[in-house]
Design an enzyme around this catalytic site. Structure first.
Site, PDB file in Angstrom:
ATOM      1  N   ASP A 219      44.479  44.612  49.681  1.00  0.00           N
ATOM      2  CA  ASP A 219      45.832  43.468  49.668  1.00  0.00           C
ATOM      3  C   ASP A 219      46.037  43.316  47.857  1.00  0.00           C
ATOM      4  OD1 ASP A 219      48.226  42.920  50.996  1.00  0.00           O
ATOM      5  OD2 ASP A 219      46.760  41.106  51.690  1.00  0.00           O
TER       6      ASP A 219
ATOM      7  N   GLU B 285      55.068  49.741  47.612  1.00  0.00           N
ATOM      8  CA  GLU B 285      55.914  48.878  48.365  1.00  0.00           C
ATOM      9  C   GLU B 285      57.454  48.596  47.210  1.00  0.00           C
ATOM     10  OE1 GLU B 285      54.639  44.082  48.948  1.00  0.00           O
ATOM     11  OE2 GLU B 285      56.571  43.659  48.626  1.00  0.00           O
TER      12      GLU B 285
ATOM     13  N   SER C 184      53.239  35.949  59.606  1.00  0.00           N
ATOM     14  CA  SER C 184      52.634  34.936  59.944  1.00  0.00           C
ATOM     15  C   SER C 184      53.285  33.943  61.077  1.00  0.00           C
ATOM     16  CB  SER C 184      52.265  33.996  60.108  1.00  0.00           C
ATOM     17  OG  SER C 184      50.479  34.640  59.261  1.00  0.00           O
TER      18      SER C 184
ATOM     19  N   SER D 157      48.646  33.677  56.651  1.00  0.00           N
ATOM     20  CA  SER D 157      48.457  32.233  56.652  1.00  0.00           C
ATOM     21  C   SER D 157      48.071  31.716  58.152  1.00  0.00           C
ATOM     22  CB  SER D 157      50.237  32.020  56.764  1.00  0.00           C
ATOM     23  OG  SER D 157      50.020  32.419  55.239  1.00  0.00           O
TER      24      SER D 157
END
Ligand SMILES: [Zn+2]
Length: 326
Positions: free
Chosen positions: A96, A148, A231, A274
């Site tokens: 990640d 990204e 989240s 999260s």
């Protein structure tokens, strides 16, 4: 290089086939972060029991915390655990927010089946060049790459951004063409952490920019899109944390309804970190407050693990729609 390990030796798969099925299938693959044993056990148990494909992912913070080699063998153990449970769910090990070519290279060489190179903070041409370099290396080993475009607000380990910048849809085709990435993370209003939106009294969470998502989808038909910072910041956990000595005021996330809508579109990977942290902290705080004489970590971590299994099953079944898709 002498001790390089290929992901296939660990029983892992890359994300290509997972994404191909998810994009056409109207659901998203869950990507859960892990740093420790209990989190990984919970992820595997919940995904095996719901027959969901899964990406287990490791941030830079996780590598610093748990050691990259340890994490690799934990992922290998996770595959074996799933098989012993009689489950053949596909499992990817993903880096990640990789921040350099060298880090991505080291993960490719040490058994990761997928890496993210996050050059989103760089000028466009530099992001293209860095991402292209990682893709060229990773694809030699059949490791898939996530890039990204656009910057998310919030903080996730060392990745921080003061202000978000939405993805510019006019850049996505060119970026994918020039870099050869397998999937693309975009910025449409989600953010990292447990404080995603600063709301005044009576204000509700602003909707995600589904118009930007739709524009990206139009320009890249059938191409896998990734959502970070997704989240929901489950309020039941925030309340438990606050009831048992914590202080988390104004913690708020993305409503599940919006994530369902995203998962039904070109979004085929949704990152959830999260909510898992909140579930663990809520149950640990509650357990220790209710059992002040207990000192066996297995007791309070066991309570946390049990809650995490429940949370992940819920995400797979009711939010991402990945249950039964393995
Ligand atoms: Zn992220």
């Amino acid at each position: 290089m002498g001790d390089a390990v290929h992901f296939s030796e660990l029983g892992l798969v890359n994300t290509r086939e997972m994404f191909r099925r998810a994009v056409g299938g109207g659901y998203a693959i869950p990507a859960y972060n892990f740093n420790n044993l209990e989190q990984l056990q919970a992820i595997i148990t919940a995904c095996a029991e719901t027959a969901s494909p899964v990406i287990v992912q490791v941030s830079k913070g996780a590598r610093d915390y748990a050691n990259q080699t340890m994490l690799r063998y934990m992922a290998m153990g996770a595959v074996q655990m799933a098989r012993e449970m009689g489950s053949d769910i596909p499992i990817s090990l993903h880096l990640d927010h990789g921040d350099s070519f060298e880090l991505c290279q080291s993960c490719v060489d040490s058994g990761f089946s997928s890496v993210m190179i996050d050059g989103s903070h760089l000028p466009y041409a530099d992001n293209v060049a860095l991402t292209r370099q990682v893709v060229e290396y990773a694809h030699r080993f059949d490791v898939t790459v996530e890039g990204e475009l656009g910057v998310l607000a919030g903080i996730e380990d060392e990745v921080s951004a003061e202000h978000s910048t939405y993805t510019k849809p006019e850049e996505v085709e060119d970026f994918v063409k020039k870099t050869g990435v397998d999937s693309l993370a975009i910025s449409i209003g989600t953010s990292h952490g447990a404080y995603k939106f600063k709301l005044k009294e009576g204000e509700s969470v602003p909707p995600l920019r589904f118009d930007i998502l739709a524009e990206c989808e139009k320009r890249l038909p059938g191409f896998p899109i990734v959502l970070h910072g997704a989240s929901s910041v489950v309020q039941e956990y925030v309340e438990l944390i606050n009831a048992y000595g914590g202080r988390m005021e104004g913690a708020v996330g993305v409503p599940e309804e919006q994530l369902r809508r995203a998962a039904a579109s070109a979004v085929c990977k949704i990152n959830i970190d999260s909510d898992g942290r909140l579930a663990v902290t809520a149950r640990v705080r509650e357990y220790l407050a209710k059992n002040p004489g207990e000192f066996d970590p297995r007791k309070y971590l066991g309570a946390a693990r049990k809650e995490l299994v429940k949370l992940i099953k819920h995400k797979n079944e009711a939010v991402l729609g990945s249950a039964g898709k393995a």
